[in-house]
Design a protein around this motif. Structure first.
Motif, PDB file in Angstrom:
ATOM      1  N   SER A 107      -5.670  -9.458  -1.843  1.00 15.81           N
ATOM      2  CA  SER A 107      -4.221  -9.398  -2.057  1.00 15.81           C
ATOM      3  C   SER A 107      -3.918  -9.446  -3.546  1.00 15.81           C
ATOM      4  O   SER A 107      -4.665 -10.044  -4.327  1.00 15.81           O
ATOM      5  CB  SER A 107      -3.504 -10.539  -1.335  1.00 15.81           C
ATOM      6  OG  SER A 107      -3.777 -11.766  -1.968  1.00 15.81           O
ATOM      7  N   ASP A 116       0.801  -7.061  -2.507  1.00 19.40           N
ATOM      8  CA  ASP A 116       0.193  -5.854  -1.974  1.00 19.40           C
ATOM      9  C   ASP A 116      -1.151  -6.296  -1.377  1.00 19.40           C
ATOM     10  O   ASP A 116      -1.708  -7.308  -1.805  1.00 19.40           O
ATOM     11  CB  ASP A 116       0.009  -4.795  -3.068  1.00 19.40           C
ATOM     12  CG  ASP A 116       0.176  -3.386  -2.493  1.00 19.40           C
ATOM     13  OD1 ASP A 116      -0.389  -3.145  -1.409  1.00 19.40           O
ATOM     14  OD2 ASP A 116       0.830  -2.551  -3.125  1.00 19.40           O
ATOM     15  N   HIS A 144      -2.307   4.946   4.086  1.00 20.01           N
ATOM     16  CA  HIS A 144      -1.714   4.085   3.060  1.00 20.01           C
ATOM     17  C   HIS A 144      -2.637   4.113   1.839  1.00 20.01           C
ATOM     18  O   HIS A 144      -3.568   3.312   1.735  1.00 20.01           O
ATOM     19  CB  HIS A 144      -1.546   2.649   3.587  1.00 20.01           C
ATOM     20  CG  HIS A 144      -0.662   2.575   4.800  1.00 20.01           C
ATOM     21  ND1 HIS A 144      -0.788   1.621   5.770  1.00 20.01           N
ATOM     22  CD2 HIS A 144       0.374   3.360   5.209  1.00 20.01           C
ATOM     23  CE1 HIS A 144       0.133   1.819   6.714  1.00 20.01           C
ATOM     24  NE2 HIS A 144       0.844   2.877   6.387  1.00 20.01           N
ATOM     25  N   LYS A 146      -4.314   3.748  -1.795  1.00 20.96           N
ATOM     26  CA  LYS A 146      -4.369   2.644  -2.762  1.00 20.96           C
ATOM     27  C   LYS A 146      -4.682   3.201  -4.141  1.00 20.96           C
ATOM     28  O   LYS A 146      -5.549   4.075  -4.273  1.00 20.96           O
ATOM     29  CB  LYS A 146      -5.492   1.658  -2.395  1.00 20.96           C
ATOM     30  CG  LYS A 146      -5.501   1.175  -0.953  1.00 20.96           C
ATOM     31  CD  LYS A 146      -4.428   0.162  -0.668  1.00 20.96           C
ATOM     32  CE  LYS A 146      -4.453  -0.256   0.800  1.00 20.96           C
ATOM     33  NZ  LYS A 146      -3.352  -1.144   1.161  1.00 20.96           N
ATOM     34  N   SER A 159      -1.837  -0.897  -5.995  1.00 21.01           N
ATOM     35  CA  SER A 159      -0.587  -0.643  -5.275  1.00 21.01           C
ATOM     36  C   SER A 159      -0.854   0.296  -4.111  1.00 21.01           C
ATOM     37  O   SER A 159      -1.790   1.097  -4.146  1.00 21.01           O
ATOM     38  CB  SER A 159       0.465  -0.035  -6.214  1.00 21.01           C
ATOM     39  OG  SER A 159       0.010   1.186  -6.749  1.00 21.01           O
ATOM     40  N   THR A 160      -0.035   0.159  -3.092  1.00 23.31           N
ATOM     41  CA  THR A 160      -0.193   0.950  -1.866  1.00 23.31           C
ATOM     42  C   THR A 160       0.924   1.974  -1.752  1.00 23.31           C
ATOM     43  O   THR A 160       2.086   1.667  -2.041  1.00 23.31           O
ATOM     44  CB  THR A 160      -0.176   0.023  -0.638  1.00 23.31           C
ATOM     45  OG1 THR A 160      -1.249  -0.904  -0.763  1.00 23.31           O
ATOM     46  CG2 THR A 160      -0.323   0.808   0.658  1.00 23.31           C
TER      47      THR A 160
ATOM     48  N   ASN B 205       5.901   3.755  -2.173  1.00 27.52           N
ATOM     49  CA  ASN B 205       5.316   2.465  -2.508  1.00 27.52           C
ATOM     50  C   ASN B 205       6.192   1.331  -1.980  1.00 27.52           C
ATOM     51  O   ASN B 205       5.708   0.389  -1.328  1.00 27.52           O
ATOM     52  CB  ASN B 205       5.166   2.390  -4.029  1.00 27.52           C
ATOM     53  CG  ASN B 205       4.687   1.044  -4.544  1.00 27.52           C
ATOM     54  OD1 ASN B 205       5.276   0.496  -5.469  1.00 27.52           O
ATOM     55  ND2 ASN B 205       3.646   0.496  -3.965  1.00 27.52           N
ATOM     56  N   TYR B 209       6.160  -2.626   1.021  1.00 26.67           N
ATOM     57  CA  TYR B 209       6.431  -4.055   0.831  1.00 26.67           C
ATOM     58  C   TYR B 209       7.247  -4.631   1.989  1.00 26.67           C
ATOM     59  O   TYR B 209       7.308  -5.848   2.140  1.00 26.67           O
ATOM     60  CB  TYR B 209       7.066  -4.311  -0.540  1.00 26.67           C
ATOM     61  CG  TYR B 209       6.127  -3.881  -1.652  1.00 26.67           C
ATOM     62  CD1 TYR B 209       4.793  -4.286  -1.638  1.00 26.67           C
ATOM     63  CD2 TYR B 209       6.534  -3.048  -2.677  1.00 26.67           C
ATOM     64  CE1 TYR B 209       3.905  -3.861  -2.615  1.00 26.67           C
ATOM     65  CE2 TYR B 209       5.663  -2.624  -3.666  1.00 26.67           C
ATOM     66  CZ  TYR B 209       4.346  -3.025  -3.621  1.00 26.67           C
ATOM     67  OH  TYR B 209       3.462  -2.602  -4.579  1.00 26.67           O
ATOM     68  N   THR B 212       4.274  -5.988   3.812  1.00 27.14           N
ATOM     69  CA  THR B 212       3.662  -7.211   3.260  1.00 27.14           C
ATOM     70  C   THR B 212       4.662  -8.370   3.252  1.00 27.14           C
ATOM     71  O   THR B 212       4.271  -9.510   3.451  1.00 27.14           O
ATOM     72  CB  THR B 212       3.102  -6.970   1.850  1.00 27.14           C
ATOM     73  OG1 THR B 212       4.129  -6.439   1.012  1.00 27.14           O
ATOM     74  CG2 THR B 212       1.937  -5.990   1.895  1.00 27.14           C
TER      75      THR B 212
END
Lengths: 291, 291
Positions: A107, A116, A144, A146, A159-160, B205, B209, B212
Motif C-alpha cells: 500500500s 493506493d 487496473h 499500475k 498509482s492505479t 486514477n 480511490y 481504496t
C-alpha cells in the motif's frame, strides 16, 4: 530441494515446481477465488501438489489476490517504501502445510491520506527487477494499471489507473457501444485515439467525440474500438509518462504491444517483460530473502 | 387556433395541445423511437391527434431525437451561431399532415475540425431564454450533459459531457459495483465526491480511490453511490463552470438539485428550470418565428 511457487490471482492459479534455477513442471487452472473458497483453498493446493508429485512438506510460496479479504488469508499490506525483503518478512503461514507462506501486497499512502494498493503486481515488479535491476519507471497494464517509481530497488510510490475497467464498460455499456462493430486492431485509429487524448479537457467530454466523429464520417465503426482503446491508454500515459525516457512494461501479452506503441508515439523507449515470467522470478526473489 | 407541440425524445413523446398562451391538454407516452418506427411515426402522431380531438390540418411542431437518423426524418443540424429563427427556418415537413414540421438540432464545429451536437436541448435552451432572456451560461444535465454559451440570445458554442452515461456504466459494470449497496442520496458523501474531483489528476486514477477509501474504511457501501455521482458531476463542473458566477440549469427534476448543490459548493449561483416547461416554451418560440 524442490519448491512450489504459485501466482494465485482472482481468476486463476499458475503453479511452478522449481529446483534451484530450473522449472521442473508447471500447471495452470482457471479456478477463481470464489470457486476456490467453495472447494477449499487447502484442497486446491493439495491437488497442485499431487499433480507435481511432491509432499505437503515442500516449501510453498503464494502471492496475488489469494492474500486478499476474499482469498485464503488476508495478509496485511507492506507500506512503501517496500523492498523484496520487507515483503518476504511480512509473509503469513496458513493451512496445515508445514512450510506454506502467502506474501501480501503493497500500500502507498498519498499526501492527502488516501491509499493506493496492489496485490500481485509487487511480485511482478521485484521479478522484473531481477532481470533489469536499473529500471526506474515500471508500468503494469491491466484492468487496473499500475505506474510504479523504483528507488534503490524499492517501490517508492505508485498509482492505479482503471483504464482496462473503463475500456470494457464504456465500449459495452454506453452510447459508444452502438457504433463498435469490430474488435480487430486498427493501428492508425489506435494512434489517433492516443493523439486525441493529448489535447483532451476531460474523458467525460472527449469520449463524446467518438460519437460525433462517427456521425460526421471521420471514424468508421471498424475503427471505433481501437480509437477508444488509444484514447484511454493515451489519457493514462499523458498523465503518467511525461518526463520519462524509458518505461519498463510488464503485463499480459495482449496489452504490452498497445502500451509500447502508445509510449513510442510519444518518444518514450520501452522494455517489455511478460507477466508470467516476472511473477515466477518475483516469488523466487522473495523466497531467497529467507536464506 | 389550436396547435400541437411535441417534445419527441428517444424514449418517449410528450405532446401538448395549446391555444395562444394556454395548454389545453397534454399527453405523454413511453413510445421509444424503435417502437415508433415499427408502429409508424405517422400512426403515433395520428393517435395523439385523436386523443386531443383535433384534425390533421392543425399546426404540429416536433423537436428532439425524432429529427435524427433513427427518427421520423433526419433534419440537418443548424450550425452555431444558432438563433431561434435559424432553427425555425431549418424545419422540415414530413408525412401526410398539411402543417407538420420537425425542427433539427444544432452542431458546433470545434477549432480542431471535430463537431459537438445536440438534438432537443436547443428547444429547452430557447425555451429557457423566454423565461430568462439574460442567461449566458446554461447547463443541461443528463446522460449527455450540455454546457452552452449564449451570446445575444444565440447559441454561440457548447460542449457535451458523458457524465450520466459514465455514472451508470461505472456504477454497474466496474469493480466499484461490488461496493455499491444503496442508491439513497447521501449529501455529505456527494459533496466529498465533488471536492475530490477538484484535485483529481484524472478520472481513470481518481475513480480507483473510491475502491481504496472503501477498503480502508473511509467510505461506506451506503455512501459509494453518492460519492461517485459527486465525483463525476464535480469533474464536469471543474472543467466547465470555472469563472462563471451564475449558471442556468435545465433538466430532469432528479438531476437539478444535484448540479445545483455541486455548483453552490463552488460559490456559483444557480437558477433551475424544468426540462418539460422549457421544451414547450421553446417549441412555441420556434413556431412564433414563422409569424
Amino acid at each position: 530441494m524442490t519448491k512450489v511457487f504459485c501466482d494465485w490471482g482472482t481468476s486463476n492459479v499458475r503453479a511452478y515446481l522449481c529446483d534451484q534455477d530450473k522449472v521442473l513442471n508447471q500447471s495452470s487452472a482457471a479456478t477463481n477465488l470464489h470457486d476456490a473458497k467453495r472447494i477449499g483453498f487447502e484442497n486446491v493446493m493439495l491437488e497442485i501438489l499431487q499433480q507435481f508429485d511432491v509432499p505437503k512438506t515442500a516449501p510453498i510460496r503464494l502471492s496475488g489476490m489469494v492474500s486478499s479479504k476474499n482469498g485464503w488469508l488476508e495478509v496485511p499490506y507492506v507500506s512503501t517504501l517496500a523492498s523484496s525483503s520487507s515483503i518476504s518478512h511480512n509473509a503469513c503461514r496458513v493451512g496445515t502445510f508445514p512450510d506454506l507462506k502467502i506474501y501480501g501486497g503493497v500500500s502507498h499512502r498519498l499526501p492527502n491520506g488516501r491509499h493506493d494498493v496492489m496485490r500481485g503486481e509487487e511480485t511482478q515488479i521485484f521479478g522484473l527487477l531481477q532481470l533489469h535491476p536499473h529500471a526506474q519507471t515500471i508500468c503494469l497494464p491491466g484492468t487496473h494499471s499500475k505506474w510504479v517509481t523504483i528507488v534503490d530497488q524499492c517501490i517508492e510510490s505508485f498509482s492505479t489507473w482503471m483504464t482496462g475497467d473503463f475500456f470494457h464498460c464504456l465500449s459495452e455499456h454506453t452510447i459508444l457501444q452502438a457504433q463498435i462493430d469490430s474488435t480487430d486492431f486498427e493501428e492508425s485509429a489506435f494512434l489517433n485515439g492516443v493523439a486525441a487524448a493529448e489535447s483532451s479537457r476531460s474523458l467525460l467530454n472527449e469520449a463524446f467525440y467518438l460519437r460525433t466523429d462517427y456521425l460526421f464520417g471521420r471514424l468508421t465503426s471498424e475503427e471505433s474500438h481501437s480509437f477508444l482503446s488509444g484514447l484511454l491508454i493515451g489519457h493514462e500515459i499523458a498523465a503518467t509518462a511525461a518526463g520519462h525516457e524509458e518505461v519498463y512494461l510488464c503485463g499480459a501479452d495482449s496489452l504490452l504491444p498497445l502500451y509500447s506503441l502508445a509510449l513510442k508515439a510519444k518518444g518514450i523507449q520501452t522494455v517489455c517483460v511478460s507477466a508470467a515470467e516476472a511473477s515466477l522470478n518475483g516469488l523466487r526473489a522473495f523466497e531467497m530473502e529467507e536464506q
